[in-house]
Design an enzyme around this catalytic site. Structure first.
Site, PDB file in Angstrom:
ATOM      1  N   CYS A   1       2.408   5.710  -5.492  1.00  0.00           N
ATOM      2  CA  CYS A   1       1.618   5.190  -6.601  1.00  0.00           C
ATOM      3  C   CYS A   1       1.193   6.323  -7.523  1.00  0.00           C
ATOM      4  CB  CYS A   1       0.434   4.393  -6.055  1.00  0.00           C
ATOM      5  SG  CYS A   1      -0.477   3.445  -7.291  1.00  0.00           S
TER       6      CYS A   1
ATOM      7  N   GLU B   1       6.941   1.099  -3.298  1.00  0.00           N
ATOM      8  CA  GLU B   1       5.684   1.013  -2.563  1.00  0.00           C
ATOM      9  C   GLU B   1       5.493  -0.407  -2.014  1.00  0.00           C
ATOM     10  OE1 GLU B   1       0.886   1.504  -3.568  1.00  0.00           O
ATOM     11  OE2 GLU B   1       2.382   1.412  -5.172  1.00  0.00           O
TER      12      GLU B   1
ATOM     13  N   LYS C   1      -0.283   7.758   2.329  1.00  0.00           N
ATOM     14  CA  LYS C   1      -0.908   8.052   1.048  1.00  0.00           C
ATOM     15  C   LYS C   1      -2.285   8.664   1.273  1.00  0.00           C
ATOM     16  CE  LYS C   1      -2.099   5.971  -3.408  1.00  0.00           C
ATOM     17  NZ  LYS C   1      -2.300   4.726  -4.158  1.00  0.00           N
TER      18      LYS C   1
END
Length: 488
Positions: free
Chosen positions: A364, A254, A312
């Site tokens: 995440c 990430e 995301k």
């Protein structure tokens, strides 16, 4: 033995806190039933509904202070908060989360029903309902779901009922043991045996030949990651790792490159494309992107960065966006935290077509949300998680996060590979087993093989709805039973 009220609070708090040992890295799954046994017994023996709620609050405080203590590290060590403020904020968050088992305890005592049904059936149902609510209210925090501790004992049930379903069955088992020890032991044997048998089922089938993957772990300290002076070091570190990689699919963590994709030097992207050409490999890069008006935490196909990346969609409140910016905005300006004010991606996004299959990315802690992961997983043959857990180095957070990824692999019958900045970078097979991993806080590339898989698990079809309907059926049945008895 009768305990005084202060002793009851102490016992509940201790029982909640030792639950952390049921999760990774200690993974003593048998401790979770013990912790739940203390919780349910405390509700049953409490002298009033108010005192049952206090017992539930004490248990929840122990549970979440232990299982979410890593938040302190991000606030103090990396966020710059004074010790007292970081500790106070962490405690306040744990206190908020503790309200969910507290409400479960209170409603258990206030609900009108037969006492034997109250403690054997109602208590575990309400406990899991409030845990499920915790997983989505205010964007949700499903971390340390009780079902997530049972990979070793009840792993075969995940592809059918998911983590919440496993947690419900566990709670039912513990509550039934308190009510009737023989019944509880029989149910435990049935669950463990069923899980062992179900583990033998392959819900999905291989597609194509196995492929080699390289998962890069740059080990860039969070304290320097976003410093401009360290930017070139980050570029060179990942360039070196990419050159050494041997896989047909190379995955970066990430925000591996701490800048917008559009601001990465052209020469650097050209170097990466040359590496892809030389190795005949695909690359997925973690980077922030922009569409001109909005900013995203994204996973990008480096062969075609103009192609719509994965953005995301489940952002971290107070981490990636600011709720009530008029109130909290000045705090974040003071802390100078990066990547605040991001926009959400769509709930369902097309997979990357690369490396011989279809790859569903998540970023995440998105892989903590089983019902969300399955939406994209059903259209994919491989799951990829890009993570930066450097915010919490020095805690067990990375190990706990990897354990949740194992549950997602099980639920979807897919391999799940994780590229992280400082750990835990791992390859997880479709049975939820970690088959390869890099040591934490080291720099390197994890080399291994994965197998694309196709097919659908029962959990991918109905998600959490099966267990939600079961909870609704229990509550409706208890209400009907109470009214029927009252009418007699």
């Amino acid at each position: 033995m009768t305990l005084t009220r202060p002793q009851q609070i102490l016992v509940q708090t201790l029982a909640g806190s030792i639950s952390v040992l049921a999760f990774a890295p200690v993974s003593q799954f048998w401790l979770m039933p013990v912790c739940l046994w203390v919780f349910f017994l405390g509700i049953r023996q409490a002298s009033s509904g108010r005192w049952a709620a206090i017992n539930g609050l004490a248990w929840g405080l122990g549970y979440f202070c232990a299982n979410a203590s890593w938040i302190y590290i991000s606030l103090h060590t990396h966020g710059g908060m004074p010790v007292w403020m970081a500790a106070g904020s962490t405690f306040a968050f744990a206190l908020f989360l503790a309200c969910f088992p507290m409400l479960a305890a209170l409603f258990t005592r206030k609900w009108r029903c037969n006492d034997s049904l109250r403690y054997a059936l109602l208590a575990p149902t309400l406990f899991m309902i409030f845990e499920w609510i915790r997983g989505w209210i205010f964007t949700g925090f499903p971390w340390a779901s009780v079902g997530g501790s049972q990979l070793a004992s009840l792993g075969g049930l995940y592809p059918i009922v998911g983590s919440y379903g496993v947690g419900f069955l566990l709670c039912l088992n513990v509550a039934s043991f308190i009510h009737n020890k023989r019944l509880g032991l029989t149910l435990a044997f049935a669950l463990i045996s069923s899980s062992a048998l179900l583990k033998q089922i392959d819900w999905t089938t291989p597609q194509g030949a196995p492929i080699k993957v390289s998962l890069l772990q740059g080990n860039i300290e969070q304290s320097i990651k976003w410093n401009q002076t360290s930017y070139n070091d980050s570029l060179q570190s990942y360039l070196k790792l990419a050159r050494q990689a041997q896989g047909q699919l190379i995955v970066f963590p990430e925000t591996a490159i701490p800048s917008l994709l559009e601001m990465i030097p052209a020469w650097y992207l050209d170097e990466m494309r040359q590496i892809m050409t030389q190795k005949n490999a695909a690359m997925i890069l973690g980077a922030a992107t922009s569409d001109g008006e909005r900013y995203f935490n994204a996973a990008v196909d480096l062969a075609n960065p103009q192609r719509t990346p994965y953005a995301k969609q489940h952002l971290v409140p107070f981490g990636e966006y600011i709720p009530l910016p008029q109130v909290f905005g000045p705090i974040y300006q003071f802390l100078k935290m990066p990547l605040i004010g991001l926009s959400r991606g769509e709930p369902v996004q097309p997979p990357f077509a690369m490396a011989g299959g279809k790859i569903a990315a998540n970023i995440c802690y998105e892989d903590a949300f089983g019902n969300e992961i399955r939406r994209n997983a059903v259209n994919a043959t491989l799951l990829v998680n890009l993570t930066n857990m450097a915010w919490f180095d020095g805690s067990w957070a990375a190990e706990e996060h990897a354990e949740m990824a194992q549950a997602r692999a099980l639920e979807n019958g897919r391999y799940l590979i994780r590229a992280t900045n400082t750990g835990k970078t791992a390859i997880i097979d479709n049975k939820g087993q970690i088959i390869a991993a890099l040591p934490p806080q080291t720099r390197g590339a994890l080399e291994g093989q994965i197998q694309h898989r196709i097919g659908t698990t029962p959990y991918q079809i109905w998600g959490d709805w099966l267990v939600i309907l079961a909870w609704a059926g229990v509550l409706a049945g208890l209400l009907a039973h109470y009214h029927r008895k009252s009418a007699e």
